[in-house]
Design a protein around this motif. Structure first.
Motif, short mmCIF file in Angstrom:
data_model
loop_
_atom_site.label_atom_id
_atom_site.label_comp_id
_atom_site.label_asym_id
_atom_site.label_seq_id
_atom_site.Cartn_x
_atom_site.Cartn_y
_atom_site.Cartn_z
N ALA A 77 0.83 -1.21 0.00
CA ALA A 77 0.00 0.00 0.00
C ALA A 77 0.87 1.26 0.00
CB ALA A 77 -0.94 0.00 1.20
N ASP A 78 1.97 1.24 0.74
CA ASP A 78 2.89 2.38 0.77
C ASP A 78 3.51 2.60 -0.61
OD1 ASP A 78 4.32 4.49 2.14
OD2 ASP A 78 6.09 3.19 2.05
N LEU A 79 3.93 1.51 -1.25
CA LEU A 79 4.48 1.61 -2.60
C LEU A 79 3.43 2.15 -3.57
CD1 LEU A 79 6.72 1.17 -4.68
CD2 LEU A 79 6.01 -1.24 -4.80
N ALA A 80 2.20 1.67 -3.44
CA ALA A 80 1.12 2.15 -4.30
C ALA A 80 0.93 3.66 -4.13
CB ALA A 80 -0.18 1.42 -3.98
N SER A 81 1.01 4.13 -2.92
CA SER A 81 0.87 5.56 -2.66
C SER A 81 1.93 6.36 -3.39
CB SER A 81 0.96 5.82 -1.15
OG SER A 81 0.88 7.20 -0.88
N HIS A 82 3.18 5.88 -3.37
CA HIS A 82 4.27 6.57 -4.08
C HIS A 82 4.07 6.49 -5.59
CE1 HIS A 82 6.69 7.52 -0.60
NE2 HIS A 82 6.50 6.30 -0.15
N LEU A 83 3.62 5.34 -6.08
CA LEU A 83 3.43 5.17 -7.52
C LEU A 83 2.30 6.04 -8.06
CD1 LEU A 83 3.87 1.30 -7.80
CD2 LEU A 83 5.46 3.05 -8.60
N LEU A 84 1.32 6.35 -7.22
CA LEU A 84 0.19 7.17 -7.66
C LEU A 84 0.54 8.65 -7.77
CD1 LEU A 84 -2.67 5.41 -5.69
CD2 LEU A 84 -2.48 5.59 -8.19
N ALA A 85 1.75 9.03 -7.40
CA ALA A 85 2.16 10.43 -7.52
C ALA A 85 1.96 10.89 -8.96
CB ALA A 85 3.62 10.58 -7.11
N PRO A 86 1.50 12.08 -9.17
CA PRO A 86 1.45 13.22 -8.27
C PRO A 86 0.20 13.31 -7.41
CG PRO A 86 0.82 13.93 -10.46
CD PRO A 86 1.14 12.46 -10.54
N ALA A 87 -0.63 12.27 -7.40
CA ALA A 87 -1.83 12.32 -6.55
C ALA A 87 -1.42 12.45 -5.09
CB ALA A 87 -2.68 11.07 -6.74
N GLU A 88 -2.10 13.32 -4.38
CA GLU A 88 -1.79 13.55 -2.97
C GLU A 88 -2.81 12.83 -2.09
OE1 GLU A 88 -1.94 17.79 -2.72
OE2 GLU A 88 0.11 18.02 -3.45
N TYR A 89 -2.33 12.21 -1.05
CA TYR A 89 -3.17 11.56 -0.04
C TYR A 89 -4.20 10.60 -0.64
CZ TYR A 89 -1.17 15.60 2.29
OH TYR A 89 -0.30 16.54 2.75
N PRO A 90 -3.76 9.58 -1.38
CA PRO A 90 -4.74 8.62 -1.92
C PRO A 90 -5.47 7.93 -0.78
CG PRO A 90 -2.48 7.99 -2.52
CD PRO A 90 -2.39 9.25 -1.73
N PRO A 91 -6.77 7.69 -0.92
CA PRO A 91 -7.54 7.05 0.14
C PRO A 91 -7.01 5.66 0.49
CG PRO A 91 -9.00 7.99 -1.52
CD PRO A 91 -7.60 8.07 -2.06
N ALA A 92 -7.04 5.33 1.76
CA ALA A 92 -6.54 4.03 2.24
C ALA A 92 -7.26 2.88 1.56
CB ALA A 92 -6.67 3.94 3.75
N ALA A 93 -8.56 3.03 1.29
CA ALA A 93 -9.32 1.95 0.65
C ALA A 93 -8.77 1.65 -0.74
CB ALA A 93 -10.80 2.33 0.57
N ILE A 94 -8.35 2.68 -1.47
CA ILE A 94 -7.79 2.49 -2.80
C ILE A 94 -6.43 1.80 -2.69
CG2 ILE A 94 -6.78 3.71 -4.78
CD1 ILE A 94 -9.13 5.66 -4.56
N LEU A 95 -5.63 2.23 -1.75
CA LEU A 95 -4.31 1.60 -1.56
C LEU A 95 -4.46 0.13 -1.18
CD1 LEU A 95 -2.50 4.49 0.34
CD2 LEU A 95 -2.44 3.96 -2.11
#
Length: 198
Positions: A77-95
């Motif tokens: 989930a942490d890696l997914a958050s970085h990969l989704l950049a430039p999106a800021e604060y992706p929802p935990a459910a999506i991660l």
């Protein structure tokens, strides 16, 4: 090996399971000098490489093997958050969904996020400025788009005849009889498209 005679050489090969036999043979041959050559080779591959070439690399003097396991869900989930950049604060459910879809496989996660970005899931917030993950667009996707990607990758690694058979089966549907399959194969052969083009 010739370059290693002049000085240390490092060779890194990723996705070696896609390499042809000649390339694998050349890599293995290059490492047979043992300690006489300052040559270091790192090969990363899916386990199917060893299914195809079980003894590959065993003749090399020093060939330790390391099997990587899936990333833990929190790390994925942490890696997914970085990969989704430039999106800021992706929802935990999506991660969490991306972690589940990728099954902790970083390469699969990279491909999934790339496909989602291409589908427009990461977009500018209304009014411009920063980016967000468009949850409505993600909810509109099939339950698990990773299956299509995984199936495509696995089919590409099969012998052409078997891959053609799978594609034919996919067109015919979940349930079909032998007669139906033979009729379609006969039609394809008569049209001049027999073999891997099916």
């Amino acid at each position: 090996r010739r370059a290693a005679q002049r000085g240390p050489v490092a060779v890194v090969v990723d996705d070696a399971h896609w390499a042809d036999d000649a390339t694998l043979d050349a890599l293995e041959y290059a490492t047979l000098d043992g300690e006489r050559s300052p040559l270091w080779v790192l090969v990363a591959a899916h386990p199917r490489l060893l299914e195809r070439r079980g003894a590959w690399g065993r003749r090399t003097r020093n060939a330790p093997r390391l099997t990587l396991t899936a990333l833990p869900p929190v790390t994925t989930a942490d890696l997914a958050s970085h990969l989704l950049a430039p999106a800021e604060y992706p929802p935990a459910a999506i991660l969490d969904t991306l972690a589940r879809w990728s099954r902790g496989n970083p390469a699969s996660l990279v491909e999934l996020v790339r496909a989602l970005k291409e589908a427009g899931v990461v977009r500018r917030r209304p009014g411009g400025g920063s980016y967000q993950v468009a949850t409505a667009a993600l909810d509109a996707l099939p339950p698990s788009p990773s299956w299509q990607w995984l199936a495509t990758r696995r089919i590409a690694g099969l012998p052409p005849e078997l891959a053609a058979c799978l594609r034919l089966g996919a067109v015919l549907g979940v349930a079909f009889g032998r007669g139906e399959l033979e009729a379609v194969q006969t039609t394809i052969e008569q049209a001049g498209g027999a073999g891997s083009s099916a």
